[in-house]
Design a protein around this motif. Sequence first.
Motif, short mmCIF file in Angstrom:
data_model
loop_
_atom_site.label_atom_id
_atom_site.label_comp_id
_atom_site.label_asym_id
_atom_site.label_seq_id
_atom_site.Cartn_x
_atom_site.Cartn_y
_atom_site.Cartn_z
N UNK A 16 1.79 -13.51 -4.33
CA UNK A 16 2.70 -12.60 -5.02
C UNK A 16 2.14 -11.18 -4.93
N UNK A 17 2.97 -10.21 -5.27
CA UNK A 17 2.49 -8.82 -5.30
C UNK A 17 1.30 -8.68 -6.25
N UNK A 18 1.38 -9.37 -7.37
CA UNK A 18 0.33 -9.25 -8.38
C UNK A 18 -1.00 -9.82 -7.89
N UNK A 19 -0.94 -10.82 -7.01
CA UNK A 19 -2.15 -11.48 -6.52
C UNK A 19 -2.81 -10.75 -5.36
N UNK A 20 -2.07 -9.92 -4.66
CA UNK A 20 -2.59 -9.31 -3.44
C UNK A 20 -3.63 -8.25 -3.78
N UNK A 21 -4.82 -8.37 -3.15
CA UNK A 21 -5.93 -7.47 -3.47
C UNK A 21 -6.51 -6.77 -2.24
N UNK A 22 -5.87 -6.89 -1.09
CA UNK A 22 -6.46 -6.37 0.14
C UNK A 22 -5.92 -4.98 0.48
N UNK A 23 -6.42 -4.43 1.59
CA UNK A 23 -5.97 -3.14 2.10
C UNK A 23 -5.49 -3.35 3.54
N UNK A 24 -4.20 -3.49 3.75
CA UNK A 24 -3.70 -3.84 5.09
C UNK A 24 -3.72 -2.66 6.05
N UNK A 25 -3.81 -2.98 7.33
CA UNK A 25 -3.67 -1.95 8.37
C UNK A 25 -2.21 -1.66 8.67
N UNK A 26 -1.38 -2.71 8.60
CA UNK A 26 0.05 -2.59 8.90
C UNK A 26 0.85 -3.31 7.83
N UNK A 27 1.87 -2.64 7.33
CA UNK A 27 2.80 -3.26 6.37
C UNK A 27 4.16 -3.36 7.03
N UNK A 28 4.67 -4.57 7.16
CA UNK A 28 6.03 -4.79 7.65
C UNK A 28 6.91 -5.05 6.43
N UNK A 29 7.85 -4.15 6.18
CA UNK A 29 8.70 -4.26 5.00
C UNK A 29 9.98 -4.99 5.40
N UNK A 30 10.15 -6.19 4.88
CA UNK A 30 11.26 -7.07 5.29
C UNK A 30 12.11 -7.51 4.10
N UNK A 31 12.30 -6.61 3.15
CA UNK A 31 13.14 -6.91 2.00
C UNK A 31 14.56 -6.42 2.28
N UNK A 32 15.50 -6.81 1.42
CA UNK A 32 16.86 -6.29 1.53
C UNK A 32 16.89 -4.84 1.06
N UNK A 33 17.87 -4.09 1.51
CA UNK A 33 17.96 -2.67 1.18
C UNK A 33 17.98 -2.39 -0.30
N UNK A 34 18.63 -3.26 -1.07
CA UNK A 34 18.74 -3.03 -2.51
C UNK A 34 17.42 -3.28 -3.24
N UNK A 35 16.44 -3.87 -2.57
CA UNK A 35 15.12 -4.12 -3.19
C UNK A 35 14.07 -3.10 -2.78
N UNK A 36 14.46 -2.17 -1.93
CA UNK A 36 13.47 -1.26 -1.34
C UNK A 36 12.72 -0.45 -2.40
#
Length: 304
Positions: free
Chosen positions: A62-82
Amino acid sequence: MKYLIIGAGGTGGTLGFYMTKAKKEVTLIARNEHLNVMKSKGLTLEKLWNHEKETFPVKAVSMEEYQERPDVILVCVKGYSLDSVIPFIQKIAKPETIVIPILNIYGTGGRMQKLLPELSVMDGCIYVSANISSYGTILQHGEILRVVYGARTPEELRPELKEIQKDFFDSSIEGILSDQIKRDTLKKFSYVSPIGAAGLYWQATAGEFQKEGEPREMFKAMIREISELAKAMGIPFEQDYVAINLDILSALPPETTTSMQRDVMAHKPSELEGLVFEVVRMGQKYHVPVPMYEKVAEKLKALI
């Protein structure tokens, strides 16, 4: 490179599956029961055309669990969730992180760049037809799997973009690093917007658009209207995108529907605003007649 995919639905889940299978370092952001099943059983991908199924363990949190620092973020949500993911990206990104939105809505990268001025935000789109068929399972409808991405200006180019392209190809994903990303994302929009709008207008599956008739003629007319918009915007299409989009459509199983259709029918939030009503506004802005979009928008405004 370390990848983070925000959203594990038809788009993000498919990318996450293939990249994990290719042993890339990928984490999927998901939620609720879909996340729970991926954690306990892995992610399953089923191919509709031959009904093959494969399951792989994936790194999903989940978002709350993520603790890393990514090199690349692929955003694949629906437009209304952006808007809801912007604070999360601000929290976990490092200065060198590259953000690539892969959404249906045209112009997403530029809008995100204004919200994330300290990061490198590209633009991108994907050619894939897939959806969550059950928790932890992605159903891929057709064989096409192509990600087109790039910088909107030469000044925004990053050498890592070629490394991302290699990682896509290693993962059996056709990765196209575009030097005309504004045009290329509008080309993709010229498919996903008309098929979503006309599909919802007629309550039709792909099969209805694959044969002659009013739904198919509406689909073609809406593509032509976006082609005229492209000319007015100074990024004209160099090919006949009616023919190209009909070819894409012909490869889909007849029972295929769009994600917007499925969302509206399930009484969920949908991308109507960005896929239909925004085109009417674009027509007004660029003084381009879009009568078919206006007709569709008039009928569909009751669904907002």
